[in-house]
Enzyme design. Structure first.
Site, PDB file in Angstrom:
ATOM      1  N   GLU A 120      -6.628  18.748 -35.425  1.00  0.00           N
ATOM      2  CA  GLU A 120      -7.947  18.140 -35.195  1.00  0.00           C
ATOM      3  C   GLU A 120      -7.853  17.015 -34.171  1.00  0.00           C
ATOM      4  O   GLU A 120      -8.674  16.890 -33.261  1.00  0.00           O
ATOM      5  CB  GLU A 120      -8.519  17.590 -36.503  1.00  0.00           C
ATOM      6  N   THR A 158     -14.034  39.006 -31.261  1.00  0.00           N
ATOM      7  CA  THR A 158     -14.847  38.570 -30.118  1.00  0.00           C
ATOM      8  C   THR A 158     -16.072  37.948 -30.777  1.00  0.00           C
ATOM      9  O   THR A 158     -16.484  38.386 -31.864  1.00  0.00           O
ATOM     10  CB  THR A 158     -15.276  39.740 -29.202  1.00  0.00           C
ATOM     11  N   HIS A 159     -16.637  36.925 -30.164  1.00  0.00           N
ATOM     12  CA  HIS A 159     -17.768  36.171 -30.752  1.00  0.00           C
ATOM     13  C   HIS A 159     -17.409  35.634 -32.137  1.00  0.00           C
ATOM     14  O   HIS A 159     -18.288  35.435 -32.970  1.00  0.00           O
ATOM     15  CB  HIS A 159     -19.031  37.038 -30.864  1.00  0.00           C
ATOM     16  N   SER A 203      -6.133  14.316 -48.822  1.00  0.00           N
ATOM     17  CA  SER A 203      -7.363  13.537 -48.859  1.00  0.00           C
ATOM     18  C   SER A 203      -7.168  12.414 -49.846  1.00  0.00           C
ATOM     19  O   SER A 203      -6.512  12.579 -50.878  1.00  0.00           O
ATOM     20  CB  SER A 203      -8.514  14.437 -49.295  1.00  0.00           C
ATOM     21  N   ASN A 254       0.818  -1.221   0.000  1.00  0.00           N
ATOM     22  CA  ASN A 254       0.000   0.000   0.000  1.00  0.00           C
ATOM     23  C   ASN A 254       0.850   1.269   0.000  1.00  0.00           C
ATOM     24  O   ASN A 254       0.571   2.202  -0.747  1.00  0.00           O
ATOM     25  CB  ASN A 254      -0.957   0.004   1.193  1.00  0.00           C
ATOM     26  N   GLN A 264      -6.416   0.771  -7.417  1.00  0.00           N
ATOM     27  CA  GLN A 264      -5.637   0.248  -8.538  1.00  0.00           C
ATOM     28  C   GLN A 264      -6.088   0.896  -9.859  1.00  0.00           C
ATOM     29  O   GLN A 264      -5.335   0.931 -10.821  1.00  0.00           O
ATOM     30  CB  GLN A 264      -5.815  -1.272  -8.591  1.00  0.00           C
TER      31      GLN A 264
HETATM   32  N1  ARG Z   1      -1.790  -3.330  -7.566  1.00  0.00           N
HETATM   33  C1  ARG Z   1      -2.148  -2.640  -6.368  1.00  0.00           C
HETATM   34  C2  ARG Z   1      -2.547  -1.205  -6.690  1.00  0.00           C
HETATM   35  O1  ARG Z   1      -2.284  -0.775  -7.755  1.00  0.00           O
HETATM   36  C3  ARG Z   1      -0.990  -2.630  -5.441  1.00  0.00           C
HETATM   37  C4  ARG Z   1      -1.368  -2.558  -4.015  1.00  0.00           C
HETATM   38  C5  ARG Z   1      -2.047  -3.794  -3.612  1.00  0.00           C
HETATM   39  N2  ARG Z   1      -2.363  -3.824  -2.231  1.00  0.00           N
HETATM   40  C6  ARG Z   1      -3.190  -4.693  -1.698  1.00  0.00           C
HETATM   41  N3  ARG Z   1      -3.395  -4.616  -0.450  1.00  0.00           N
HETATM   42  N4  ARG Z   1      -3.770  -5.601  -2.426  1.00  0.00           N
HETATM   43  O2  ARG Z   1      -3.148  -0.528  -5.897  1.00  0.00           O
END
Ligand code: ARG
Length: 470
Positions: free
Chosen positions: A292, A157-158, A279, A112, A324
């Site tokens: 574009e 403008t516009h 084209s 994490n 994720q």
């Molecule tokens: N692939 C996960 C993400 O992008 C990584 C962290 C995963 N943590 C977990 N507790 N499963 O967030």
């Protein structure tokens, strides 16, 4: 078919194939491998400094991570979907290469805080690259502005012809937009460059970690203040996407003008051959596909910002797997912003402006009518009455198919005897531009100051960039 996992201590069976395909993120987050490896090296060094890991193990880990990095770069690394993500792939290979020391790397760390760090390192690099390209675009625009200080064109403008302006002034308006974008990056990077490493899963850790030290090794100025916030905060991605959205909006506005100006009805610009296409059926055509597409791709970037807002708005603290889904949008947006900025910078240098066409357009839209009204005000008329009389003169000129400056003095005096021979000086287009001397206006003095100011600012920023950061 089912798969064994690194975290499967408490699980009795493997994971279902469909679930694996649904949850794995290797295809996306493998592009974070450099950041993941740098983060792990810093973590290992910090663990050793704190006495949590032996120097010998730390040395093996750092060397092993370098081998992993080399394998990835040479294309010999085998990415395993069943290992879920970049973090597990790198760690697993490290352990295969160096043995049990590899299994100690994850001490005091969670995926994490690891993924949040990787993403922050990645985003920091990307927004700095946008900032660098913005400087290049501003430099190109400023050069073109210098060349066209005397080129007059209708200001609108516009999208209706309004008052004459110089092309320099018009181009410098875009420089101001890109300057604000650059400054938004300078501000945003302060919040991107905060290290979450040490927050662990959500609650912090029992190991005596030194987050300041890891942050310093990674070149980040700050560390997290609250571990729960650290693993769930994705404001930096929102901010990055917002900045990206504004950049694309500015590019898209410029593209819209290039598309209009390249149309033969305007004819103000010729797109260089290298940036236009033909084209397949109409041999006379030169299509502005690049502007574009840039205008078209802008929508995707704006969409990525909203998509992430939607992911985040319902999340309880702290880490949730929904997070994720923060990466693909940013990666896509970066591809678009980076590509668009680079191509725009090159295209600006190659644009061929048609000063004659601009002048013709300027002379055919009564763009000096405001000057005539101001002239009458100077002769003592209240502005409202001057406005009405000028309107009648415009109608007269229009009925004769002439410009105001082509009317005879008699014709003009027939409508107002306040008009005298000096009116023709007032109607002169160049004089109309030159009269706008107040700061920030289109007159040659304020444009010269704008140019000077922006060039000084650009030199300063370009110099600070040669040191590698904004
Ligand atoms: N692939 C996960 C993400 O992008 C990584 C962290 C995963 N943590 C977990 N507790 N499963 O967030």
């Amino acid at each position: 078919m089912t798969h064994k996992k690194m975290w499967d201590g408490r699980f009795s069976g493997g994971i279902h194939e469909l679930v694996l395909n649904y949850t794995e993120s290797t295809a996306v987050d493998r592009c974070f491998y450099k950041q993941d490896i740098e983060g792990s090296k810093a973590h290992a060094r910090m663990l050793a400094k704190q006495g949590v890991l032996s120097e010998a193990d730390c040395g093996k880990i750092v060397q092993g991570l370098e081998l992993v990095s080399a394998e990835i770069e040479q294309g010999t690394f085998v990415w395993r979907k069943d290992l879920e993500d970049v973090h597990m792939n790198v760690e697993q290979r490290l352990t295969e290469l160096i043995g049990s020391a590899g299994e100690k790397l994850h001490t005091g760390r969670s995926r994490n805080d690891q993924v949040a760090l990787d993403f922050r390192l990645y985003a920091a690099e990307k927004i700095d690259a946008w900032a660098r390209s913005l400087l290049e675009i501003m430099r190109s625009l400023t050069k073109r502005a210098r060349e066209h200080r005397q080129t007059l064109l209708p200001g609108y403008t516009h999208l209706q012809p309004a008052q004459p302006v110089t092309l320099a002034h018009h181009l410098l308006a875009y420089v101001q937009m890109f300057k604000r974008d650059f400054q938004r990056i300078e501000d945003c990077r302060k919040r991107v460059r905060v290290s979450p490493l040490g927050a662990a899963a959500l609650a912090g850790t029992t190991y005596p970690l030194d987050p300041e030290y890891t942050a310093g090794l990674l070149g980040f100025e700050q560390v997290f203040a609250n571990s729960m916030d650290a693993v769930s905060d994705r404001d930096f991605v929102l901010e990055g996407l917002f900045v990206a959205g504004v950049i694309m909006t500015h590019l898209s506005k410029f593209c819209e003008e290039l598309i209009l100006w390249a149309n033969p009805l305007f004819g103000f610009v010729r797109l260089p051959d290298a940036f236009a296409t033909g084209s397949s059926i109409m041999p006379q055509k030169k299509n502005p596909d690049v502007p574009e597409l840039m205008r078209g791709k802008t929508g995707q970037v704006l969409g990525e910002l909203y998509s992430l807002f939607t992911v985040l708005k319902g999340l309880p603290l702290s880490y949730n797997r929904d997070l994720q889904e923060d990466k693909p949008g940013f990666i896509r947006a970066d591809g678009i912003v980076d590509g668009s900025l680079r191509i725009m910078s090159a295209m600006i240098q190659a644009l061929e402006f048609d000063a004659e066409k601009m002048e013709q357009a300027m002379r055919s839209g009564f763009l000096n009518a405001t000057e005539l009204a101001d002239y009458l005000v100077a002769k003592g008329l209240p502005f409202r009455r001057a406005h009405r009389i000028t309107g009648r003169l415009v109608a007269l000129a229009e009925s004769k198919g002439l410009g105001l400056e082509d009317l005879s003095l008699e014709d003009m005096r027939w409508i107002s005897d306040l008009v005298e021979a000096d009116v023709f000086k007032a109607l002169d287009y160049q004089a109309a531009v030159d009269r706008r001397r107040a700061p920030g206006g289109t007159g040659s003095d304020p444009v010269a100051s704008q140019l000077q100011e922006i060039e000084t600012w650009l030199c300063e920023k370009e110099a600070s960039f040669s040191g590698g950061s904004v």
